[in-house]
Design a protein around this motif. Structure first.
Motif, mmCIF file in Angstrom:
data_model
loop_
_atom_site.group_PDB
_atom_site.id
_atom_site.type_symbol
_atom_site.label_atom_id
_atom_site.label_comp_id
_atom_site.label_asym_id
_atom_site.label_seq_id
_atom_site.Cartn_x
_atom_site.Cartn_y
_atom_site.Cartn_z
ATOM 1 N N LEU A 165 3.769 -5.300 9.143
ATOM 2 C CA LEU A 165 2.750 -4.258 9.068
ATOM 3 C C LEU A 165 3.248 -2.958 9.690
ATOM 4 O O LEU A 165 3.061 -1.876 9.114
ATOM 5 C CB LEU A 165 1.470 -4.719 9.772
ATOM 6 C CG LEU A 165 0.298 -3.738 9.732
ATOM 7 C CD1 LEU A 165 -0.106 -3.448 8.287
ATOM 8 C CD2 LEU A 165 -0.892 -4.278 10.523
ATOM 9 N N LEU A 166 3.901 -3.043 10.845
ATOM 10 C CA LEU A 166 4.422 -1.834 11.490
ATOM 11 C C LEU A 166 5.491 -1.169 10.631
ATOM 12 O O LEU A 166 5.565 0.070 10.567
ATOM 13 C CB LEU A 166 4.988 -2.187 12.869
ATOM 14 C CG LEU A 166 3.952 -2.466 13.966
ATOM 15 C CD1 LEU A 166 4.618 -3.068 15.181
ATOM 16 C CD2 LEU A 166 3.213 -1.183 14.344
ATOM 17 N N ARG A 177 6.477 3.874 7.154
ATOM 18 C CA ARG A 177 7.093 4.564 6.009
ATOM 19 C C ARG A 177 6.087 5.095 4.992
ATOM 20 O O ARG A 177 6.498 5.684 3.987
ATOM 21 C CB ARG A 177 8.094 3.637 5.318
ATOM 22 C CG ARG A 177 7.528 2.352 4.738
ATOM 23 C CD ARG A 177 8.649 1.513 4.119
ATOM 24 N NE ARG A 177 8.227 0.171 3.751
ATOM 25 C CZ ARG A 177 7.619 -0.140 2.606
ATOM 26 N NH1 ARG A 177 7.387 0.801 1.709
ATOM 27 N NH2 ARG A 177 7.264 -1.395 2.362
ATOM 28 N N ILE A 178 4.792 4.908 5.224
ATOM 29 C CA ILE A 178 3.796 5.483 4.307
ATOM 30 C C ILE A 178 2.907 6.453 5.079
ATOM 31 O O ILE A 178 2.805 6.377 6.308
ATOM 32 C CB ILE A 178 2.934 4.386 3.634
ATOM 33 C CG1 ILE A 178 2.065 3.662 4.672
ATOM 34 C CG2 ILE A 178 3.809 3.399 2.865
ATOM 35 C CD1 ILE A 178 1.076 2.667 4.064
ATOM 36 N N PRO A 179 2.248 7.386 4.389
ATOM 37 C CA PRO A 179 1.357 8.336 5.080
ATOM 38 C C PRO A 179 0.156 7.624 5.704
ATOM 39 O O PRO A 179 -0.514 6.827 5.048
ATOM 40 C CB PRO A 179 0.910 9.277 3.953
ATOM 41 C CG PRO A 179 1.917 9.115 2.873
ATOM 42 C CD PRO A 179 2.365 7.690 2.953
ATOM 43 N N LEU A 180 -0.091 7.941 6.966
ATOM 44 C CA LEU A 180 -1.240 7.396 7.685
ATOM 45 C C LEU A 180 -2.258 8.512 7.882
ATOM 46 O O LEU A 180 -1.949 9.549 8.480
ATOM 47 C CB LEU A 180 -0.827 6.834 9.045
ATOM 48 C CG LEU A 180 0.259 5.763 9.067
ATOM 49 C CD1 LEU A 180 0.544 5.332 10.509
ATOM 50 C CD2 LEU A 180 -0.143 4.566 8.212
ATOM 51 N N ALA A 195 0.831 -1.197 0.000
ATOM 52 C CA ALA A 195 0.000 0.000 0.000
ATOM 53 C C ALA A 195 0.868 1.250 0.000
ATOM 54 O O ALA A 195 1.936 1.284 0.620
ATOM 55 C CB ALA A 195 -0.915 -0.010 1.224
ATOM 56 N N ASP A 196 0.405 2.280 -0.703
ATOM 57 C CA ASP A 196 1.106 3.572 -0.741
ATOM 58 C C ASP A 196 0.600 4.529 0.334
ATOM 59 O O ASP A 196 1.331 5.419 0.774
ATOM 60 C CB ASP A 196 0.898 4.234 -2.112
ATOM 61 C CG ASP A 196 1.452 3.395 -3.247
ATOM 62 O OD1 ASP A 196 2.675 3.187 -3.278
ATOM 63 O OD2 ASP A 196 0.635 2.945 -4.087
ATOM 64 N N ILE A 197 -0.655 4.362 0.727
ATOM 65 C CA ILE A 197 -1.302 5.218 1.728
ATOM 66 C C ILE A 197 -2.208 4.328 2.570
ATOM 67 O O ILE A 197 -2.763 3.352 2.076
ATOM 68 C CB ILE A 197 -2.147 6.329 1.067
ATOM 69 C CG1 ILE A 197 -1.271 7.276 0.236
ATOM 70 C CG2 ILE A 197 -2.927 7.133 2.115
ATOM 71 C CD1 ILE A 197 -2.077 8.275 -0.588
ATOM 72 N N ARG A 245 3.256 7.715 13.715
ATOM 73 C CA ARG A 245 2.767 9.087 13.624
ATOM 74 C C ARG A 245 1.791 9.208 12.464
ATOM 75 O O ARG A 245 2.011 8.639 11.396
ATOM 76 C CB ARG A 245 3.917 10.074 13.408
ATOM 77 C CG ARG A 245 4.935 10.120 14.534
ATOM 78 C CD ARG A 245 4.359 10.693 15.816
ATOM 79 N NE ARG A 245 3.950 12.084 15.677
ATOM 80 C CZ ARG A 245 3.512 12.827 16.705
ATOM 81 N NH1 ARG A 245 3.422 12.279 17.921
ATOM 82 N NH2 ARG A 245 3.163 14.078 16.506
ATOM 83 N N GLU A 246 0.732 9.947 12.697
ATOM 84 C CA GLU A 246 -0.244 10.182 11.635
ATOM 85 C C GLU A 246 0.274 11.270 10.694
ATOM 86 O O GLU A 246 0.997 12.184 11.116
ATOM 87 C CB GLU A 246 -1.595 10.595 12.220
ATOM 88 C CG GLU A 246 -1.692 12.019 12.728
ATOM 89 C CD GLU A 246 -0.984 12.270 14.053
ATOM 90 O OE1 GLU A 246 -0.995 13.418 14.518
ATOM 91 O OE2 GLU A 246 -0.411 11.307 14.629
ATOM 92 N N HIS A 247 -0.075 11.164 9.430
ATOM 93 C CA HIS A 247 0.272 12.207 8.462
ATOM 94 C C HIS A 247 -0.732 13.352 8.537
ATOM 95 O O HIS A 247 -0.360 14.526 8.440
ATOM 96 C CB HIS A 247 0.291 11.623 7.044
ATOM 97 C CG HIS A 247 0.533 12.642 5.967
ATOM 98 N ND1 HIS A 247 1.787 13.143 5.699
ATOM 99 C CD2 HIS A 247 -0.324 13.263 5.111
ATOM 100 C CE1 HIS A 247 1.705 14.026 4.719
ATOM 101 N NE2 HIS A 247 0.437 14.111 4.347
ATOM 102 N N ALA A 248 -2.025 12.996 8.726
ATOM 103 C CA ALA A 248 -3.084 13.998 8.832
ATOM 104 C C ALA A 248 -4.268 13.369 9.544
ATOM 105 O O ALA A 248 -4.438 12.150 9.552
ATOM 106 C CB ALA A 248 -3.500 14.506 7.451
ATOM 107 N N SER A 249 -5.102 14.229 10.145
ATOM 108 C CA SER A 249 -6.275 13.750 10.872
ATOM 109 C C SER A 249 -7.475 14.613 10.508
ATOM 110 O O SER A 249 -7.339 15.826 10.344
ATOM 111 C CB SER A 249 -6.032 13.807 12.382
ATOM 112 O OG SER A 249 -7.181 13.400 13.102
#
Length: 388
Positions: free
Chosen positions: A107-108, A113-116, A80-82, A133-137
């Motif tokens: 999975l971790l 390494r991808i945006p969450l 997955a990329d995102i 860490r989340e990329h955006a919420s």
């Protein structure tokens, strides 16, 4: 997870309130949740309510769900990329079961390494608790905002893994997000971190649905859209779908934790209310306020009278009434001060009786039960009315 000690056959009576504040005294609330139902019952009972409960859905254990394992494998293999994560419990359960499957490290590593993208604060908390860490919420905690953020980023040609809530129930609250991503050219992998099916005890659910449909409760709480769908479908199977909708659009308050949960009701034009914050505590406070307001007392012959779905209160205290007497009070209270004919009152009585004297007999007993006979006045040759 359901609560093993829940029993839907009889309402649990309110527990003593040391503060003496029971705004839901005499009110009856139906609870449809599978998870955290005991918490709802405790909070409502402390406020004086009688609670009827039957889980409308049951959750398939994630470790036993081959759909989850297959989707996890696809997510890692693509890769997955995102990733879009939508529930805190789902994040924790997914990582836990991947540990059992020997896939947690992989999975971790991918998640690191991808945006969450997180649906809201609780999900963000679970992400950070896992050392990520989340990329955006999404500030709104809603799918449309997540979709807007992802489309602004651009997803064409990318593989997007989406944690789906309650897949397999016949209702997918994430459909707007999923369809929008696919329309934008993304390859979408759905990970149903929990899946719903109808409960094993359908008799308990059917009993609860019948009670709601005959307006035997003052309100019903919903904390998941699949539960709403289950209640509607069971009503349809029993031939009381229209009765259920009439009750929910009438005397029974439909109380939803948020608009996602309420979506199946919205589609059917059913009125509902929800708290400002999509939290269980907020729903319980909202339930208390709405039901207490809808059943607020009226002044009748100098007394405060509250007529609820399953109880009558005079000056704040429940009075013991029979089903027939309760039916008469409900009929009179729908038009306070107006004359209700004997024919209409007879039709309101339980059963198919045709003897007009049944109204007079029940009315006499009702007056004695109220302890204030002048609360109900006789309108000569016409019927009865509340003396407001």
């Amino acid at each position: 997870m359901t609560d093993a000690d829940d029993n839907a056959s009889e309402p649990r009576r309110p527990a003593a309130d040391p503060a003496g504040e029971q705004p839901l005294l005499g009110r009856t609330i139906a609870v449809t949740a599978a998870r955290r139902s005991s918490e709802q019952r405790t909070l409502l009972e402390r406020r004086g309510a009688s609670v009827l409960h039957a889980p409308a859905m049951r959750m398939i254990p994630i470790a036993e769900d081959e759909l989850v394992r297959e989707a996890t494998g696809r997510t890692l293999a693509a890769p997955a990329d995102i990733m879009v994560l939508t529930t805190a419990a789902g994040v924790r359960w997914w990582l836990q079961v991947c540990e059992e499957w020997g896939l947690a490290d992989d999975l971790l590593e991918l998640m690191g390494r991808i945006p969450l993208y997180s649906r809201g604060p609780k999900t963000t908390g679970a992400i950070r608790a896992a050392g990520l860490r989340e990329h955006a919420s999404a500030a709104s905690e809603a799918s449309p905002e997540l979709l807007e953020m992802l489309l602004e980023r651009g997803v064409s040609g990318l593989t997007v893994c989406v944690q789906v809530q309650g897949a397999g129930s016949g209702w997918n609250p994430m459909s707007v997000l999923l369809d929008g991503l696919r329309a934008a050219g993304a390859e979408v992998i759905e990970v149903p971190v929990y899946r719903w099916e109808l409960p094993e005890d359908l008799d308990a659910l059917d009993d609860l649905v019948r009670t709601i449909a005959r307006a035997g409760v003052d309100g019903v709480t919903f904390t998941a859209a699949p539960a709403v769908i289950a209640v509607l479908e069971r009503a349809g199977a029993m031939g009381i779908h229209d009765d259920l909708l009439d009750a929910l659009n009438g005397p029974v308050a439909a109380l939803c934790v948020g608009p996602v949960t309420a979506a199946p009701l919205i589609e059917r034009g059913v009125a509902f209310t929800a708290p400002d914050r999509m939290r269980l505590g907020s729903l319980m406070r909202h339930t208390t306020e709405v039901v207490a307001e809808r059943t607020a007392p009226i002044i009748v012959a100098g007394h405060e009278l509250s007529v609820c779905a399953a109880a009558v209160l005079v000056d704040g205290l429940p009075v013991e009434v029979s089903p027939a007497q309760l039916a008469l009070m409900r009929a009179l209270s729908r038009r306070p001060g107006a004359c209700v004919s004997r024919a209409d009152l007879l039709a309101a009585l339980p059963g198919d009786g045709a003897d007009p004297h049944a109204v007079e007999t029940s009315m006499g007993r009702l007056r004695r039960a109220l302890g204030a006979p002048d609360m109900v006045s006789t309108v000569v040759k016409r019927g009865y009315r509340l003396n407001i």
